[in-house]
Write a protein that holds these residues in place. Structure first.
Motif, PDB file in Angstrom:
ATOM      1  N   LYS A   1      -6.546  -3.582  -0.740  1.00 29.69           N
ATOM      2  CA  LYS A   1      -7.473  -4.566  -1.288  1.00 29.69           C
ATOM      3  C   LYS A   1      -8.915  -4.137  -1.018  1.00 29.69           C
ATOM      4  O   LYS A   1      -9.197  -3.427  -0.057  1.00 29.69           O
ATOM      5  N   ASP A   2      -9.834  -4.612  -1.888  1.00 29.54           N
ATOM      6  CA  ASP A   2     -11.242  -4.332  -1.640  1.00 29.54           C
ATOM      7  C   ASP A   2     -11.816  -5.365  -0.674  1.00 29.54           C
ATOM      8  O   ASP A   2     -11.111  -6.247  -0.185  1.00 29.54           O
ATOM      9  N   GLU A   3     -13.111  -5.265  -0.407  1.00 33.71           N
ATOM     10  CA  GLU A   3     -13.712  -6.131   0.604  1.00 33.71           C
ATOM     11  C   GLU A   3     -13.770  -7.593   0.179  1.00 33.71           C
ATOM     12  O   GLU A   3     -13.775  -8.493   1.024  1.00 33.71           O
ATOM     13  N   THR A   4     -13.783  -7.858  -1.142  1.00 36.29           N
ATOM     14  CA  THR A   4     -13.833  -9.245  -1.614  1.00 36.29           C
ATOM     15  C   THR A   4     -12.470  -9.909  -1.626  1.00 36.29           C
ATOM     16  O   THR A   4     -12.382 -11.136  -1.621  1.00 36.29           O
ATOM     17  N   GLY A   5     -11.399  -9.122  -1.686  1.00 45.30           N
ATOM     18  CA  GLY A   5     -10.053  -9.671  -1.758  1.00 45.30           C
ATOM     19  C   GLY A   5      -9.629 -10.075  -3.149  1.00 45.30           C
ATOM     20  O   GLY A   5      -8.506 -10.552  -3.343  1.00 45.30           O
TER      21      GLY A   5
ATOM     22  N   THR B   1      -7.536  -5.050  -6.321  1.00 47.61           N
ATOM     23  CA  THR B   1      -6.709  -4.044  -5.650  1.00 47.61           C
ATOM     24  C   THR B   1      -7.204  -2.670  -6.056  1.00 47.61           C
ATOM     25  O   THR B   1      -7.426  -2.408  -7.238  1.00 47.61           O
TER      26      THR B   1
ATOM     27  N   GLU C   1       0.833  -1.196   0.000  1.00 43.70           N
ATOM     28  CA  GLU C   1       0.000   0.000   0.000  1.00 43.70           C
ATOM     29  C   GLU C   1       0.876   1.259   0.000  1.00 43.70           C
ATOM     30  O   GLU C   1       1.898   1.316   0.670  1.00 43.70           O
TER      31      GLU C   1
ATOM     32  N   LYS D   1     -10.895  -0.322  -9.266  1.00 44.38           N
ATOM     33  CA  LYS D   1     -10.427  -1.639  -8.850  1.00 44.38           C
ATOM     34  C   LYS D   1      -9.736  -2.336 -10.012  1.00 44.38           C
ATOM     35  O   LYS D   1     -10.198  -2.282 -11.143  1.00 44.38           O
TER      36      LYS D   1
END
Length: 280
Positions: free
Chosen positions: A168-172, A175, A138, A186
């Protein structure tokens, strides 16, 4: 790197600001095996009709084949030269891999001749290295970003630009990155990106100063619609300076423009989180 101010008495070059290439470039001619001919069509289609206006009359140039994919993985490469590319605003570098293959890549800022770079799924966070975006920390600045795995870099390729990894987003599965325009989107984790920002960050300071420089680049003059005849543009005709004469300004093809919303309200992509900032 620095810019150079032209000192001359001529009107055409008095305000010129150019890049000081002598302090950056290390080669004057490209590797011939990595170039190809670049045809010019002056904005015309196969029937000779103009489909893109304001194009034509540029100087001859050859296309440099750039490796946007960085497919040669786990093999170290050495930077041999830093060169000028007439087809883009950024500089390019000739790199030689340990297996003897030579490729052109976009030159990141602060990359020097003799530096070692590598492309892999996961490697060191070093300027010029290429890896999967899921393995980049990050806050890291990146460029030459893929939108789809294996398609090659499509985002952040012009001079001085960079994107930043947010996490990362909430789903993984994705990025989240922020682009230099302010857009947040994303990117799939399997997509590749190159560490660092693009070279030639002083390109924004360049002032061509005269119209002839743009003619060398293939950019023809743009004429105001109000200066045309009515047969050529909806704004044309009249004696002296005449008003538009419509409820809103029009394009040469009669469509409304300037202040009229033409974009659909439907979201263009599910990967887009924040639209780019409107330029003032």
């Amino acid at each position: 790197m620095a810019v150079r101010y032209i000192k001359t008495r001529s009107n055409g070059r008095r305000t010129s600001v150019v890049i000081d290439y002598n302090s950056v470039l290390t080669a004057k001619k490209p590797l011939k095996s990595l170039t190809s001919s670049l045809a010019t069509n002056a904005g015309r289609n196969m029937h000779g009709c103009i489909t893109v206006r304001h194009k034509g009359g540029r100087v001859k140039r050859r296309y440099r084949e750039i490796d946007f994919h960085r497919n040669i993985t786990d093999i170290e490469a050495t930077v041999k030269t830093i060169e000028y590319d007439p087809n883009r605003t950024a500089f390019i570098s000739l790199v030689s891999y340990a297996n003897g293959v030579k490729k052109y890549i976009l030159t990141p800022a602060n990359l020097k001749v003799g530096d070692k770079i590598i492309s892999a799924d996961k490697t060191d966070i070093k300027v010029g290295n290429c890896m999967k975006i899921s393995n980049i920390f990050e806050g890291t600045f990146i460029h030459n970003i893929e939108l789809f795995p294996g398609r090659g870099g499509q985002l952040v390729r012009s001079a001085g630009t960079s994107a930043q990894v947010l996490g990362k987003d909430e789903t993984g599965k994705y990025t989240v990155i922020t682009l230099s325009s302010g857009e947040v989107r994303k990117i799939p984790n399997d997509c590749k990106a190159t560490i660092g920002s693009v070279s030639n960050e002083d390109h924004i300071l360049v002032n061509v100063a005269k119209a002839g420089v743009n003619r060398y680049r293939g950019i023809r003059p743009t004429v105001r619609g109000s200066a045309m005849n009515p047969v050529d543009h909806p704004h044309g005709g009249g004696e002296g300076c005449s008003p538009v004469g419509h409820d809103a300004p029009r394009t040469p093809w009669g469509k409304r423009c300037m202040g009229v919303k033409t974009r659909k309200y439907k979201k263009s992509s599910t990967a887009l989180i924040v639209r780019r900032k409107r330029r003032k």
